[in-house]
Design an enzyme around this catalytic site. Structure first.
Site, PDB file in Angstrom:
ATOM      1  N   ASP A   1      24.605 -30.245  48.445  1.00 38.55           N
ATOM      2  CA  ASP A   1      25.006 -29.595  47.593  1.00 38.55           C
ATOM      3  C   ASP A   1      24.216 -28.955  47.124  1.00 38.55           C
ATOM      4  O   ASP A   1      22.567 -28.917  47.176  1.00 38.55           O
ATOM      5  CB  ASP A   1      24.946 -30.804  46.278  1.00 38.55           C
ATOM      6  CG  ASP A   1      26.127 -30.768  45.395  1.00 38.55           C
ATOM      7  OD1 ASP A   1      27.362 -30.574  45.211  1.00 38.55           O
ATOM      8  OD2 ASP A   1      25.566 -29.870  44.597  1.00 38.55           O
TER       9      ASP A   1
ATOM     10  N   TYR B   1      39.210 -16.519  44.123  1.00 39.06           N
ATOM     11  CA  TYR B   1      39.358 -17.529  44.868  1.00 39.06           C
ATOM     12  C   TYR B   1      40.684 -17.572  45.953  1.00 39.06           C
ATOM     13  O   TYR B   1      40.428 -18.426  46.408  1.00 39.06           O
ATOM     14  CB  TYR B   1      40.249 -19.163  43.608  1.00 39.06           C
ATOM     15  CG  TYR B   1      39.710 -20.129  43.811  1.00 39.06           C
ATOM     16  CD1 TYR B   1      39.077 -21.214  44.045  1.00 39.06           C
ATOM     17  CD2 TYR B   1      40.850 -20.439  44.152  1.00 39.06           C
ATOM     18  CE1 TYR B   1      38.626 -22.543  44.930  1.00 39.06           C
ATOM     19  CE2 TYR B   1      40.992 -21.534  44.417  1.00 39.06           C
ATOM     20  CZ  TYR B   1      39.823 -23.083  44.822  1.00 39.06           C
ATOM     21  OH  TYR B   1      39.658 -24.278  45.365  1.00 39.06           O
TER      22      TYR B   1
ATOM     23  N   LYS C   1      40.013 -18.849  50.160  1.00 40.66           N
ATOM     24  CA  LYS C   1      40.967 -19.814  50.414  1.00 40.66           C
ATOM     25  C   LYS C   1      42.064 -19.743  51.825  1.00 40.66           C
ATOM     26  O   LYS C   1      41.867 -20.331  52.575  1.00 40.66           O
ATOM     27  CB  LYS C   1      41.520 -21.147  50.089  1.00 40.66           C
ATOM     28  CG  LYS C   1      40.789 -21.303  48.319  1.00 40.66           C
ATOM     29  CD  LYS C   1      39.283 -22.234  49.013  1.00 40.66           C
ATOM     30  CE  LYS C   1      38.901 -23.065  48.261  1.00 40.66           C
ATOM     31  NZ  LYS C   1      37.985 -24.513  48.898  1.00 40.66           N
TER      32      LYS C   1
HETATM   33  P1  NAD Z   1      34.241 -30.110  41.611  1.00 44.71           P
HETATM   34  O1  NAD Z   1      33.983 -28.949  41.194  1.00 44.71           O
HETATM   35  O2  NAD Z   1      33.883 -31.491  41.371  1.00 44.71           O
HETATM   36  O3  NAD Z   1      32.925 -30.181  43.182  1.00 44.71           O
HETATM   37  C1  NAD Z   1      32.199 -28.902  43.848  1.00 44.71           C
HETATM   38  C2  NAD Z   1      30.851 -29.473  44.306  1.00 44.71           C
HETATM   39  O4  NAD Z   1      30.278 -27.783  44.869  1.00 44.71           O
HETATM   40  C3  NAD Z   1      30.089 -29.818  42.876  1.00 44.71           C
HETATM   41  O5  NAD Z   1      28.941 -30.378  43.348  1.00 44.71           O
HETATM   42  C4  NAD Z   1      28.869 -28.511  43.518  1.00 44.71           C
HETATM   43  O6  NAD Z   1      27.359 -28.793  42.775  1.00 44.71           O
HETATM   44  C5  NAD Z   1      29.045 -27.479  44.180  1.00 44.71           C
HETATM   45  N1  NAD Z   1      28.958 -26.208  44.734  1.00 44.71           N
HETATM   46  C6  NAD Z   1      29.361 -25.016  43.741  1.00 44.71           C
HETATM   47  N2  NAD Z   1      28.674 -24.322  44.847  1.00 44.71           N
HETATM   48  C7  NAD Z   1      27.608 -24.964  46.102  1.00 44.71           C
HETATM   49  C8  NAD Z   1      27.166 -23.914  46.467  1.00 44.71           C
HETATM   50  N3  NAD Z   1      26.290 -22.608  46.822  1.00 44.71           N
HETATM   51  N4  NAD Z   1      26.412 -24.763  47.748  1.00 44.71           N
HETATM   52  C9  NAD Z   1      26.090 -25.792  47.890  1.00 44.71           C
HETATM   53  N5  NAD Z   1      27.165 -26.691  46.997  1.00 44.71           N
HETATM   54  C10 NAD Z   1      28.019 -25.897  46.478  1.00 44.71           C
HETATM   55  O7  NAD Z   1      35.093 -29.193  42.158  1.00 44.71           O
HETATM   56  P2  NAD Z   1      36.137 -30.314  43.569  1.00 44.71           P
HETATM   57  O8  NAD Z   1      37.688 -30.357  42.838  1.00 44.71           O
HETATM   58  O9  NAD Z   1      35.612 -31.439  44.416  1.00 44.71           O
HETATM   59  O10 NAD Z   1      35.989 -28.551  44.927  1.00 44.71           O
HETATM   60  C11 NAD Z   1      35.558 -29.124  46.362  1.00 44.71           C
HETATM   61  C12 NAD Z   1      36.556 -28.943  47.159  1.00 44.71           C
HETATM   62  O11 NAD Z   1      37.985 -28.486  46.901  1.00 44.71           O
HETATM   63  C13 NAD Z   1      37.043 -26.827  47.129  1.00 44.71           C
HETATM   64  O12 NAD Z   1      36.051 -26.423  47.848  1.00 44.71           O
HETATM   65  C14 NAD Z   1      38.140 -26.377  46.486  1.00 44.71           C
HETATM   66  O13 NAD Z   1      38.346 -25.517  45.996  1.00 44.71           O
HETATM   67  C15 NAD Z   1      38.831 -27.410  46.906  1.00 44.71           C
HETATM   68  N6  NAD Z   1      39.606 -27.141  45.893  1.00 44.71           N
HETATM   69  C16 NAD Z   1      39.855 -28.457  44.647  1.00 44.71           C
HETATM   70  C17 NAD Z   1      40.683 -28.218  44.672  1.00 44.71           C
HETATM   71  C18 NAD Z   1      41.288 -29.318  42.820  1.00 44.71           C
HETATM   72  O14 NAD Z   1      42.198 -28.735  42.361  1.00 44.71           O
HETATM   73  N7  NAD Z   1      39.779 -29.465  42.476  1.00 44.71           N
HETATM   74  C19 NAD Z   1      42.257 -28.362  44.955  1.00 44.71           C
HETATM   75  C20 NAD Z   1      42.217 -27.642  45.977  1.00 44.71           C
HETATM   76  C21 NAD Z   1      41.302 -26.862  46.964  1.00 44.71           C
END
Ligand code: NAD
Length: 257
Positions: free
Chosen positions: A36, A157, A161
């Site tokens: 991270d 975004y 994706k």
């Molecule tokens: P979250 O914000 O809880 O966790 C994301 C993590 O990524 C954080 O710990 C952050 O510090 C880390 N991060 C951000 N930028 C970074 C970088 N440049 N290098 C390394 N680490 C980095 O989010 P989440 O909901 O667990 O999302 C995880 C994945 O799921 C993402 O790719 C997100 O787009 C995708 N996603 C989320 C949802 C939703 O509704 N939450 C839906 C579809 C897809």
């Protein structure tokens, strides 16, 4: 145990899906490299795994930086001897990401650099390591917005994706004969920090919930369980898929009241 003797690198492992996957993969026998940009929080994930008797190591990397991604893969091999599972999961959804007219170029660049280029770098440096291990599984976190138009605008975004999903398909085809499987994990809307910060009013949350037949946001743990299947040998004939875990969202025309 479903990941016995496997080594898994998970990006974005400090929070949400990545953190839940790290805990789950470790419980299933994997040695986990928790990557991270937030190093302290990644160390907390590792501490939680170690407390349960699992094996893990934290690594700071910004996935939008090539050198960081090269180094995180080298770290995984140095710590645990090989790499079997590459979970390219880190991503952002910026608060200023809006429709095409309003979104600043800098927000577009930042989002594409982390969400799309970060996956490219994960594959660029991860694939040689998977080859050295005799094959493996790559899981790229995309989103349902790669397939459907989002009701709340987030143009950068959504584009990022779409890139993850199409990149995944090509990677799956190109590397299929190398025993490397590549799948896109497409979550629906989740109750994680990323989305709850973005849908920052009750009205915005309700606007999104209208589209989900199950009538609730998903949990990070429910996505981690799908990632576990894709990471394990149970999915040995599964590659190039858009693996949807979305509460029925993409199946719905009109949702039940
Ligand atoms: P979250 O914000 O809880 O966790 C994301 C993590 O990524 C954080 O710990 C952050 O510090 C880390 N991060 C951000 N930028 C970074 C970088 N440049 N290098 C390394 N680490 C980095 O989010 P989440 O909901 O667990 O999302 C995880 C994945 O799921 C993402 O790719 C997100 O787009 C995708 N996603 C989320 C949802 C939703 O509704 N939450 C839906 C579809 C897809």
């Amino acid at each position: 145990m479903r990941l016995r003797d496997k080594v898994a690198l998970i990006t974005g492992a400090a929070s949400g899906i990545g953190r839940e996957a790290a805990l789950l993969f470790a419980r299933e026998g994997a040695a986990v490299v928790a990557v991270d940009v937030n190093e302290l929080a990644a160390q907390e994930t590792v501490a939680a795994i170690e407390q349960e008797g699992g094996r893990a190591a934290a690594c700071r990397a910004d996935v939008s930086k090539a050198a960081d991604c090269e180094q995180m893969v080298a770290f995984a091999e140095a710590q645990f001897g090989k790499l079997d599972v590459m979970f390219n999961n880190a991503g952002i959804m910026h608060g200023a990401d809006d429709d095409a007219v309003s979104t600043e170029e800098a927000i577009w660049d930042l989002t594409m650099n982390i969400n799309a280029k970060g996956v490219f770098f994960g594959c660029k440096y991860g694939i040689p390591a998977l080859r050295r291990a005799g094959g493996g599984s790559i899981i790229n976190t995309a989103s349902f917005v790669a397939l459907m138009g989002a009701a709340t605008p987030q143009i950068a975004y959504t584009a990022s994706k779409g890139a993850v999903l199409s990149m995944t398909r090509e990677l799956a085809v190109i590397h299929a004969r190398e025993n490397i499987r590549v799948n896109a994990l497409c979550p629906g809307p989740l109750r994680t920090k990323l989305l709850m910060d973005f849908l920052d009013t009750e009205e915005k949350k309700q606007r999104r919930l209208v589209h989900i037949p199950m009538g609730r946001f998903g949990e990070a743990k429910e996505i981690a369980l799908a990632a576990l299947y894709l990471a394990s040998d149970e999915s040995s004939y599964v590659t190039g898929t858009e693996f949807l875990v979305d509460g029925g969202l993409t199946a719905a025309y009109v949702t039940p009241k």
